[in-house]
Design a protein around this motif. Structure first.
Motif, PDB file in Angstrom:
ATOM      1  N   TRP A 213      24.063  12.901 -20.948  1.00 63.05           N
ATOM      2  CA  TRP A 213      22.742  13.296 -21.440  1.00 63.05           C
ATOM      3  C   TRP A 213      21.721  13.276 -20.300  1.00 63.05           C
ATOM      4  O   TRP A 213      20.910  14.205 -20.157  1.00 63.05           O
ATOM      5  CB  TRP A 213      22.306  12.341 -22.549  1.00 63.05           C
ATOM      6  CG  TRP A 213      20.937  12.655 -23.096  1.00 63.05           C
ATOM      7  CD1 TRP A 213      20.618  13.600 -24.029  1.00 63.05           C
ATOM      8  CD2 TRP A 213      19.706  12.035 -22.714  1.00 63.05           C
ATOM      9  NE1 TRP A 213      19.258  13.597 -24.264  1.00 63.05           N
ATOM     10  CE2 TRP A 213      18.672  12.643 -23.471  1.00 63.05           C
ATOM     11  CE3 TRP A 213      19.378  11.009 -21.817  1.00 63.05           C
ATOM     12  CZ2 TRP A 213      17.336  12.266 -23.344  1.00 63.05           C
ATOM     13  CZ3 TRP A 213      18.051  10.639 -21.693  1.00 63.05           C
ATOM     14  CH2 TRP A 213      17.038  11.261 -22.447  1.00 63.05           C
ATOM     15  N   LYS A 216      22.342  16.291 -17.962  1.00 61.77           N
ATOM     16  CA  LYS A 216      21.782  17.544 -18.492  1.00 61.77           C
ATOM     17  C   LYS A 216      20.268  17.566 -18.323  1.00 61.77           C
ATOM     18  O   LYS A 216      19.671  18.598 -17.964  1.00 61.77           O
ATOM     19  CB  LYS A 216      22.154  17.690 -19.971  1.00 61.77           C
ATOM     20  CG  LYS A 216      21.664  18.999 -20.589  1.00 61.77           C
ATOM     21  CD  LYS A 216      22.093  19.109 -22.052  1.00 61.77           C
ATOM     22  CE  LYS A 216      21.585  20.422 -22.661  1.00 61.77           C
ATOM     23  NZ  LYS A 216      21.987  20.536 -24.092  1.00 61.77           N
ATOM     24  N   LYS A 217      19.626  16.450 -18.544  1.00 63.40           N
ATOM     25  CA  LYS A 217      18.180  16.349 -18.451  1.00 63.40           C
ATOM     26  C   LYS A 217      17.693  16.547 -17.018  1.00 63.40           C
ATOM     27  O   LYS A 217      16.653  17.175 -16.776  1.00 63.40           O
ATOM     28  CB  LYS A 217      17.734  14.983 -18.988  1.00 63.40           C
ATOM     29  CG  LYS A 217      16.231  14.771 -18.993  1.00 63.40           C
ATOM     30  CD  LYS A 217      15.901  13.379 -19.528  1.00 63.40           C
ATOM     31  CE  LYS A 217      14.386  13.125 -19.469  1.00 63.40           C
ATOM     32  NZ  LYS A 217      14.058  11.757 -19.944  1.00 63.40           N
TER      33      LYS A 217
END
Length: 543
Positions: A213, A216-217
């Protein structure tokens, strides 16, 4: 610099929190699966930890050091190459480690209990739980690499959050899974422990999801840096991995030491005690206490002291690089004094309050059968654990990592040679004596190397240690005197409530006595001078 310090602080807090909850979960877990289940859990988790250390080779910190170095040169692509090829390599080594542990599980189980296991855990039980935990080896190495890569950008948040989430998921799964198996379905302890070991895999999946996560950020920012790459080092993959492994060795030495000591106990304690007339179940209780229940209590003061003192290690490295031996001596001396000031009284106090401490957190029956006695003897080992961790870190700061590895291996060799004879002579306490002997060898060598290569004088450390020991023994004597009438109030026997009451009063009184003596003598101000001055200044400003 403020961002780096903030990130380091966040990671330190997250690491301590993860370790702390990783220690206290043993209390409800022991209540559910008893010492037999704790011993079974230990049989699986120790070889897993060792193979994990070998498979990851200190990857997070080593990779962060490598990536940070080349990022500082403006070469972001070299770190990216390490990440891409490293993920493939870590997946491969993790899968190989999984196959190895899964395959050798029957051999390990036969070496641990030997016989049929009719009075305790059987070879089949041990094989089952080892194979359950082995699956985590497929995931954890790659996750470690990603953590290290983020840290190389001084981005500690992803590592900190993933560590905490991984540990929370693992512990919740252990406790809930064990509760459901034992209390709801009235299942076997082996099934509960199997789920508990498999929790390492579930936790790793959770930690990996968190990292993905974050990836991706932050991917747009990373892509921008790759495009702005200013330098191409063009080092070969062989050079890249050689440099990374060089960074990794000291981290492996420190991380693998305790699991290796536990493995020696796994392979010798049950067999040696059975030869001396113990039943297998009683011998396994000793293993559970030495490697898990008492060990987790002993590690609490170690974690507090080392987490506090390790913040000084980067300063030691900086002073050594600049050849500023005055600052180097000051910082090394302060590191030792902080560790000893916090660890010595905690270890001695825990030894005095061993029976009520064990009785409070675990069962009174187990306290009377080895638990209190073994914790009483084990508690002073906390001082050696802390000193080994700190001296190994200082050696890293002095760029003498190879001595940390050498000292660890010599200590483990001492444990291997003397563990079984000491057990025959002193029963379960003999295992602790062999552990102490091994760590004394390791710490002794580390201290000699620090003195030689750091031009360090131990004069002030010796002087402070005398005061610390004096105040700790005065504290211990007062707590011992108070403990006698406290126990008499409850009929002279430890119950759950008398243990809790004695522990609270004894620990509180001990802390007050020790800190009062330290404050009145000036020792507190000498060791924490700058910090106390800061607090005093803030107080004056508020006033």
């Amino acid at each position: 610099m403020s961002r780096l310090l903030r990130g380091t602080f966040i990671l330190t807090i997250a690491t301590f929190f993860s370790k702390f909850i990783g220690m206290i979960y043993i209390v409800p877990f022991t209540y559910l699966v008893k010492l037999k289940g704790v011993a079974l859990y230990t049989y699986a988790y120790n070889p897993y930890t060792i193979l994990l250390s070998i498979a990851t080779m200190g990857v997070p910190l080593a990779v962060s050091k490598f990536v940070s170095k080349y990022n500082a040169l403006g070469d972001y692509n070299t770190g990216r190459r390490l990440l891409k090829t490293g993920l493939l390599l870590m997946t491969l080594t993790g899968f190989l480690a999984f196959i190895v542990l899964f395959t050798i599980a029957p051999f390990l189980s036969s070496r641990i209990v030997g016989g049929s296991g009719t009075q305790g855990n059987s070879q089949e039980d041990i094989t089952f739980v080892i194979r359950m935990v082995s699956t985590a080896l497929i995931i954890v190495p790659s996750m470690s690499l990603i953590r290290g890569y983020f840290q190389g950008f001084q981005s500690m948040g992803p590592t900190a959050v993933s560590q905490v989430i991984e540990q929370i998921i693992r512990i919740v799964f252990i406790i809930v899974g064990s509760f459901v198996v034992i209390k709801v379905f009235h299942g076997e302890i082996t099934t509960a422990v199997g789920l508990a070991t498999f929790a390492a895999t579930i936790g790793a999946v959770g930690g990996l999801i968190v990292l993905l996560w974050y990836w991706k950020k932050r991917s747009p920012h990373l892509q921008k840096l790759y495009k702005e790459n200013k330098v191409n080092s063009n080092i070969s993959l062989a050079q890249m991995y050689k440099e990374t492994i060089t960074y990794a060795i000291p981290f492996v030495a420190v991380g693998i030491a305790i699991p290796l000591y536990k493995m020696v106990d796994q392979f010798t304690v049950v067999r040696a005690l059975e030869q001396d007339g113990y039943k297998q179940s009683a011998a396994e209780n000793v293993v559970a206490i030495v490697t898990q229940t008492a060990h987790q209590l002993v590690m609490i003061p170690v974690s507090l002291a080392t987490a506090f003192a390790l913040t000084l290690i980067p300063i030691i490295t900086q002073a050594y690089v600049k050849d500023d031996y005055k600052a180097l001596n000051k910082n090394i001396s302060q590191t030792f004094q902080i560790v000893l000031f916090l660890t010595v009284p905690a270890a001695i106090g825990l030894s005095v309050l061993a029976y009520p401490a064990y009785g409070t957190l675990f069962s009174i029956k187990d306290m009377n059968h080895f638990g209190g006695q073994l914790l009483q003897w084990y508690s002073p080992t906390a001082i050696l654990f802390a000193l080994f961790t700190i001296t190994a870190a200082i050696l890293q700061g002095l760029n003498k990592q190879k001595f940390a590895l050498l000292s660890m291996l010599l200590g483990v060799l001492f444990k291997m040679v003397f563990n079984e004879p000491f057990i025959h002579w002193f029963e379960g306490i003999g295992s602790l004596m062999a552990t102490n002997g091994g760590y004394i060898v390791s710490v002794g060598l580390n201290l000699v190397v620090i003195k030689k290569y750091g031009n360090f004088s131990y004069k002030w450390v010796y002087r402070r240690t005398v005061l610390i020991l004096l105040f700790s023994f005065i504290m211990a004597f007062i707590v011992w005197l108070v403990k006698i009438p406290l126990l008499a109030m409850f009929g002279g026997e430890y119950t759950k409530w008398s243990s809790i009451f004695t522990l609270i009063v004894g620990a509180g009184l001990g802390a007050l006595v020790y800190f009062f003596l330290s404050y009145r003598s000036g020792l507190l101000g000498i060791i924490f001078g700058d910090r106390l001055a800061f607090l005093k200044k803030r107080k004056q400003q508020r006033g």
